[in-house]
Each structure stands twice: as structure tokens, then as C-alpha cells.
Design a protein around this motif. Sequence first.
Motif, PDB file in Angstrom:
ATOM      1  N   ASP A 253      43.230  46.560  28.192  1.00 47.82           N
ATOM      2  CA  ASP A 253      42.516  46.552  29.471  1.00 47.82           C
ATOM      3  C   ASP A 253      43.220  45.691  30.513  1.00 47.82           C
ATOM      4  O   ASP A 253      43.212  46.016  31.705  1.00 47.82           O
ATOM      5  CB  ASP A 253      41.085  46.035  29.280  1.00 47.82           C
ATOM      6  CG  ASP A 253      40.226  46.997  28.465  1.00 47.82           C
ATOM      7  OD1 ASP A 253      40.607  48.181  28.377  1.00 47.82           O
ATOM      8  OD2 ASP A 253      39.190  46.566  27.932  1.00 47.82           O
TER       9      ASP A 253
ATOM     10  N   ARG B  16      46.688  48.587  38.214  1.00 47.71           N
ATOM     11  CA  ARG B  16      45.879  48.906  39.393  1.00 47.71           C
ATOM     12  C   ARG B  16      46.109  47.874  40.498  1.00 47.71           C
ATOM     13  O   ARG B  16      46.234  48.219  41.673  1.00 47.71           O
ATOM     14  CB  ARG B  16      44.394  48.964  39.023  1.00 47.71           C
ATOM     15  CG  ARG B  16      43.999  50.171  38.182  1.00 47.71           C
ATOM     16  CD  ARG B  16      42.494  50.316  38.107  1.00 47.71           C
ATOM     17  NE  ARG B  16      41.865  49.181  37.436  1.00 47.71           N
ATOM     18  CZ  ARG B  16      41.622  49.116  36.120  1.00 47.71           C
ATOM     19  NH1 ARG B  16      41.979  50.135  35.337  1.00 47.71           N
ATOM     20  NH2 ARG B  16      41.039  48.064  35.598  1.00 47.71           N
ATOM     21  N   CYS B  17      46.155  46.599  40.108  1.00 48.31           N
ATOM     22  CA  CYS B  17      46.365  45.538  41.095  1.00 48.31           C
ATOM     23  C   CYS B  17      47.729  45.662  41.763  1.00 48.31           C
ATOM     24  O   CYS B  17      47.856  45.482  42.976  1.00 48.31           O
ATOM     25  CB  CYS B  17      46.235  44.169  40.433  1.00 48.31           C
ATOM     26  SG  CYS B  17      44.548  43.707  39.995  1.00 48.31           S
TER      27      CYS B  17
ATOM     28  N   HIS C 252      44.452  46.863  34.164  1.00 53.24           N
ATOM     29  CA  HIS C 252      43.986  46.127  35.342  1.00 53.24           C
ATOM     30  C   HIS C 252      45.175  45.688  36.208  1.00 53.24           C
ATOM     31  O   HIS C 252      45.144  45.836  37.445  1.00 53.24           O
ATOM     32  CB  HIS C 252      43.181  44.907  34.888  1.00 53.24           C
ATOM     33  CG  HIS C 252      42.940  43.891  35.953  1.00 53.24           C
ATOM     34  ND1 HIS C 252      42.050  44.086  36.991  1.00 53.24           N
ATOM     35  CD2 HIS C 252      43.492  42.654  36.150  1.00 53.24           C
ATOM     36  CE1 HIS C 252      42.057  43.021  37.784  1.00 53.24           C
ATOM     37  NE2 HIS C 252      42.913  42.150  37.293  1.00 53.24           N
TER      38      HIS C 252
ATOM     39  N   ILE D 252      43.518  37.699  37.325  1.00 56.08           N
ATOM     40  CA  ILE D 252      42.117  38.081  37.139  1.00 56.08           C
ATOM     41  C   ILE D 252      41.244  37.410  38.194  1.00 56.08           C
ATOM     42  O   ILE D 252      40.749  38.060  39.105  1.00 56.08           O
ATOM     43  CB  ILE D 252      41.624  37.731  35.722  1.00 56.08           C
ATOM     44  CG1 ILE D 252      42.492  38.442  34.670  1.00 56.08           C
ATOM     45  CG2 ILE D 252      40.161  38.136  35.559  1.00 56.08           C
ATOM     46  CD1 ILE D 252      42.106  38.147  33.252  1.00 56.08           C
TER      47      ILE D 252
END
Length: 284
Positions: free
Chosen positions: A170, A177-178, A174, A124
Motif C-alpha cells: 500500500d 500516486r503522490c 500511495h 505520509i
Amino acid sequence: MCQALNCAGASIAFEDPTLPECPAVAEMAGLRVNRIGVDRDGLLVDDLTDEAAAVVTPAHQFPLGFTLSAQRRLQLLSWARRTGAVIVEDDYDGEFRYDRQPVGALQGLDPEHVVYTGTASKSIAPALRIAWLAAPTHLVPALREVLRFDETHVNVIDQLALASMIRRGDLDRHLRRCRTRYRQRRDRLGRAVATQLPGARLSGIAAGLHAVLELPGPPSAEQELLDRLAAHGVAVDGLSSFRHRPQDSPLGVVVGYATPPQPMYDGAVEALVAATRAYCADAV
């Protein structure tokens, strides 16, 4: 963790190379540090002796980028059971594997001998300052005692926000996508090295947020190479800075490919390649 393990005459093993801050923290906690070499199969387990603990990065060794092989995993667990030692598994970027599913955690094979540690810094953001560990039952009292006096409290709102991300899925979205974005970045870097830098290569598996760019030439040329790259606006780390004996390091640099903003990434790769190519031409 180091304080919980600390006892008179205790020693702790670290991979070599590794982040120099890690063994430094252990020494500050009063532990004796032993540095154990690494090859393409990970930690050289046969070199472990009577250490109270060993800190390893089995999913993606930093900085060389290799995975601890299945045989070495079994050897490491056997060593821990035989000696009563603790294995500290640093899973700092285990979510980012691009050529296959991420390797399972070592802790899952023997929860009573492995302390699993993770952080949100890579997945993150470093500013989130959230980390976790899963510890063997017998270590929990010592860890609680250390945390009574030494705990850096994490903002409760941040904890609740992360828990909500996990619960709603979520975080998984995430990370997907990363993984796509970072895989594309590593592939772009790999193509540039393969086509424009003869004699150079990227080492390690397709994972994580960094790669080691190995170059022909003597280790003593590293500082000259770093100066040339810095003059072209390229900030990388020399591979020798992660070794206990820098003179034993081959010539190479550690390239973090996650940092440049997307619109600047191609330019950053071009600057890296151009500066490295110019250095190699002058060195011939």
C-alpha cells in the motif's frame, strides 16, 4: 544522533543553506557547528576539515534543490574514511523524484561510515511522528545509551499500521500516486513562472515538495517581496532565512507546492505569480 556523537571539542558540519533548526539542535547538544557551502553539485567537500560528522541531504538538497554529484559523493566518503568521521544522510524526501528513478542512498556505498535517516513526515504525514535510522555497527551502543533516557516512544498502533502498509504494498501505491500529483503541481508552477515571470526561474532538480523561485534584484529587497506576497495571501519563506549569513543570499523565495488543497492550487499559483509580477513591475 547529536548526543551519541558528542565528545569534548567535537564539531559537526552542516550544509549552508539548511534548515536553521538543525544546527541549533547540534549546538544545544554541545557540538561546535561548522557551516559548509553548497553549489549545483552539492556540498563543497573540499571545505571539510576535522569535523566528527557531516550532515548532508544528497538526494535533494534543502532548500536549493540540487543533488550531490557522483564525484562529490566519492569525495565525501573518502573524507569520512580518511578522518574517521561519520556522514549523516538526511533522506527527507528521497521518494519524490519526477524526471528519473530516485538516486540511490549514499549509505549503500559505505554502511560503516554513513548513518541513514528517514521519516514518514513527507511521504505520509508529519503527525505520524515516525522516523528511522540505519547506523554503523560501532555507533549502535552509543545510540542505545542515548535512547535509554531520551527516547520519544512512537505509538505502537501507528508502527503496526505502517508495517502493514509496507508489507501489503500500500505504501508503494500511495507514493506512486503522490509522485504523479506532485509532479503535476511542480510542472504547473514551472509553466507559470516561465510564461508570466520574465527574468525569474525555478532552481533545482524536478524532485521534492518545494522549489526555489529566484528573482532579479538585490538581496535587500527580500522583506519587501515577502510583505507583498503576504498581502496577497501567499505564505512562502525567504531564501535568506536558511543561510548562516543572510546577506549572502540572492533574492528568492522557497515555495512549498504540496500544501494547498487541490481545488485551491491553481488559485494559489496565480496569486503567487500576480503578486510577484506586481512587485517586479514596481521595482523596475
